[in-house]
Motif scaffolding. Structure first.
Motif, PDB file in Angstrom:
ATOM      1  N   HIS A 126      47.445  54.859  37.643  1.00  0.00           N
ATOM      2  CA  HIS A 126      46.761  54.591  38.917  1.00  0.00           C
ATOM      3  C   HIS A 126      45.389  53.967  38.686  1.00  0.00           C
ATOM      4  CE1 HIS A 126      49.547  57.810  40.255  1.00  0.00           C
ATOM      5  NE2 HIS A 126      49.538  57.160  41.404  1.00  0.00           N
ATOM      6  N   ASP A 127      44.635  54.563  37.758  1.00  0.00           N
ATOM      7  CA  ASP A 127      43.275  54.071  37.512  1.00  0.00           C
ATOM      8  C   ASP A 127      43.287  52.654  36.958  1.00  0.00           C
ATOM      9  OD1 ASP A 127      44.443  54.991  35.146  1.00  0.00           O
ATOM     10  OD2 ASP A 127      42.601  55.893  34.384  1.00  0.00           O
ATOM     11  N   GLU A 128      44.209  52.370  36.047  1.00  0.00           N
ATOM     12  CA  GLU A 128      44.305  51.018  35.488  1.00  0.00           C
ATOM     13  C   GLU A 128      44.684  50.005  36.569  1.00  0.00           C
ATOM     14  OE1 GLU A 128      46.594  48.608  31.898  1.00  0.00           O
ATOM     15  OE2 GLU A 128      47.005  50.747  32.176  1.00  0.00           O
ATOM     16  N   LEU A 129      45.576  50.408  37.458  1.00  0.00           N
ATOM     17  CA  LEU A 129      45.978  49.529  38.559  1.00  0.00           C
ATOM     18  C   LEU A 129      44.776  49.203  39.449  1.00  0.00           C
ATOM     19  CD1 LEU A 129      48.242  48.110  40.173  1.00  0.00           C
ATOM     20  CD2 LEU A 129      48.546  50.277  41.389  1.00  0.00           C
ATOM     21  N   ALA A 130      44.040  50.227  39.860  1.00  0.00           N
ATOM     22  CA  ALA A 130      42.868  50.015  40.724  1.00  0.00           C
ATOM     23  C   ALA A 130      41.824  49.151  40.030  1.00  0.00           C
ATOM     24  CB  ALA A 130      42.264  51.356  41.135  1.00  0.00           C
ATOM     25  N   MET A 131      41.528  49.461  38.769  1.00  0.00           N
ATOM     26  CA  MET A 131      40.514  48.702  38.039  1.00  0.00           C
ATOM     27  C   MET A 131      40.937  47.246  37.850  1.00  0.00           C
ATOM     28  SD  MET A 131      38.922  51.376  35.258  1.00  0.00           S
ATOM     29  CE  MET A 131      40.475  51.888  34.550  1.00  0.00           C
ATOM     30  N   THR A 132      42.227  47.017  37.622  1.00  0.00           N
ATOM     31  CA  THR A 132      42.712  45.647  37.451  1.00  0.00           C
ATOM     32  C   THR A 132      42.559  44.850  38.739  1.00  0.00           C
ATOM     33  OG1 THR A 132      44.266  46.341  35.724  1.00  0.00           O
ATOM     34  CG2 THR A 132      44.694  44.224  36.788  1.00  0.00           C
ATOM     35  N   VAL A 133      42.916  45.450  39.864  1.00  0.00           N
ATOM     36  CA  VAL A 133      42.759  44.764  41.156  1.00  0.00           C
ATOM     37  C   VAL A 133      41.298  44.387  41.380  1.00  0.00           C
ATOM     38  CG1 VAL A 133      42.850  45.073  43.677  1.00  0.00           C
ATOM     39  CG2 VAL A 133      44.806  45.750  42.256  1.00  0.00           C
ATOM     40  N   ILE A 134      40.390  45.323  41.112  1.00  0.00           N
ATOM     41  CA  ILE A 134      38.964  45.073  41.330  1.00  0.00           C
ATOM     42  C   ILE A 134      38.425  44.073  40.305  1.00  0.00           C
ATOM     43  CG2 ILE A 134      36.660  46.121  41.378  1.00  0.00           C
ATOM     44  CD1 ILE A 134      38.520  46.872  43.791  1.00  0.00           C
ATOM     45  N   ASP A 135      38.681  44.321  39.023  1.00  0.00           N
ATOM     46  CA  ASP A 135      38.136  43.463  37.956  1.00  0.00           C
ATOM     47  C   ASP A 135      38.667  42.029  38.013  1.00  0.00           C
ATOM     48  OD1 ASP A 135      36.758  45.658  37.045  1.00  0.00           O
ATOM     49  OD2 ASP A 135      38.085  46.032  35.330  1.00  0.00           O
ATOM     50  N   ARG A 136      39.915  41.870  38.375  1.00  0.00           N
ATOM     51  CA  ARG A 136      40.529  40.529  38.413  1.00  0.00           C
ATOM     52  C   ARG A 136      40.365  39.860  39.774  1.00  0.00           C
ATOM     53  NH1 ARG A 136      44.582  40.016  33.786  1.00  0.00           N
ATOM     54  NH2 ARG A 136      43.504  41.343  32.315  1.00  0.00           N
ATOM     55  N   LYS A 137      39.630  40.523  40.647  1.00  0.00           N
ATOM     56  CA  LYS A 137      39.298  39.971  41.966  1.00  0.00           C
ATOM     57  C   LYS A 137      40.545  39.565  42.760  1.00  0.00           C
ATOM     58  CE  LYS A 137      34.738  38.299  40.504  1.00  0.00           C
ATOM     59  NZ  LYS A 137      34.537  39.323  39.566  1.00  0.00           N
ATOM     60  N   ARG A 138      41.481  40.488  42.865  1.00  0.00           N
ATOM     61  CA  ARG A 138      42.722  40.235  43.603  1.00  0.00           C
ATOM     62  C   ARG A 138      42.552  40.435  45.106  1.00  0.00           C
ATOM     63  NH1 ARG A 138      43.322  37.562  39.738  1.00  0.00           N
ATOM     64  NH2 ARG A 138      44.559  38.195  37.958  1.00  0.00           N
ATOM     65  N   LEU A 139      41.404  41.027  45.505  1.00  0.00           N
ATOM     66  CA  LEU A 139      41.115  41.188  46.926  1.00  0.00           C
ATOM     67  C   LEU A 139      40.253  40.033  47.419  1.00  0.00           C
ATOM     68  CD1 LEU A 139      40.205  44.992  47.190  1.00  0.00           C
ATOM     69  CD2 LEU A 139      42.284  43.871  48.031  1.00  0.00           C
ATOM     70  N   LEU A 140      40.603  39.508  48.570  1.00  0.00           N
ATOM     71  CA  LEU A 140      39.756  38.521  49.233  1.00  0.00           C
ATOM     72  C   LEU A 140      38.532  39.233  49.798  1.00  0.00           C
ATOM     73  CD1 LEU A 140      42.627  36.568  50.987  1.00  0.00           C
ATOM     74  CD2 LEU A 140      41.044  35.628  49.284  1.00  0.00           C
TER      75      LEU A 140
END
Length: 182
Positions: A126-140
């Motif tokens: 879970h933590d790796e998933l959340a960090m990847t979304v944030i770090d890789r800027k997958r959110l607009l």
């Protein structure tokens, strides 16, 4: 499972028993969408449904007018069920992809207004998933990441964490992308 709101409100969908999934309960889903509708204009967003399972969240998004939903699951049976059900319901806005959710977030350059992830409760990344979304800027900008998990999972120390909501045995952790530095 049923669609709670939108153009197919009340529509019941019966998933085949052998699908390896745990659909979000109606109560939790209703609360989730109430929170999301206060932040996002659902009929103007791009959404990513990770660990889609039966497609429960994707159908709800489509029924509420979301113009683009990408549903991802690594199980072929789940992806086929979502594709066929979306076709039967006339949800052309739902696209499916059979792949690992974390791999997709790590490799894809696509960005979304809403990313919803519902991994199995025993999932240990879970933590790796959340960090990847944030770090890789997958959110607009203004986007939201929601991870569904058991009550025993704590993601509050991850960058972008906003809050957690509990609904019975299920919890939702909400994240937003950090503001860009000036």
């Amino acid at each position: 499972m049923r669609i709670i709101s939108g153009r197919l409100r009340g529509k019941r969908i019966q998933a085949p028993a052998p699908l390896p999934s745990r659909p979000t309960t109606d109560r939790a889903k209703e609360s989730l969408f109430q929170l999301l509708s206060n932040r996002l204009n659902i009929n103007k967003i791009k959404a990513l449904d990770l660990f889609s399972g039966t497609g429960n969240i994707s159908y709800e998004l489509a029924s509420r007018g979301c113009p683009l939903i990408l549903s991802i699951d690594k199980e072929k049976a789940c992806v086929e069920f979502i594709r066929k059900t979306a076709e039967l319901l006339g949800f052309e806005e739902i696209k499916t992809l059979k792949t690992d959710a974390l791999d997709f977030v790590q490799r894809s350059d696509l960005r979304f207004d809403l990313i919803f992830a519902d991994p199995p409760f025993e999932y240990e990344r879970h933590d790796e998933l959340a960090m990847t979304v944030i770090d890789r800027k997958r959110l607009l900008p203004g986007g939201v990441l929601v991870i569904e998990h058991s009550k025993s999972t704590d993601l509050s120390d991850i960058e972008g964490f906003e809050h957690m909501r509990n609904y019975g045995n299920v919890s939702f952790s909400f994240f937003s992308a950090p503001e860009p530095e000036a």
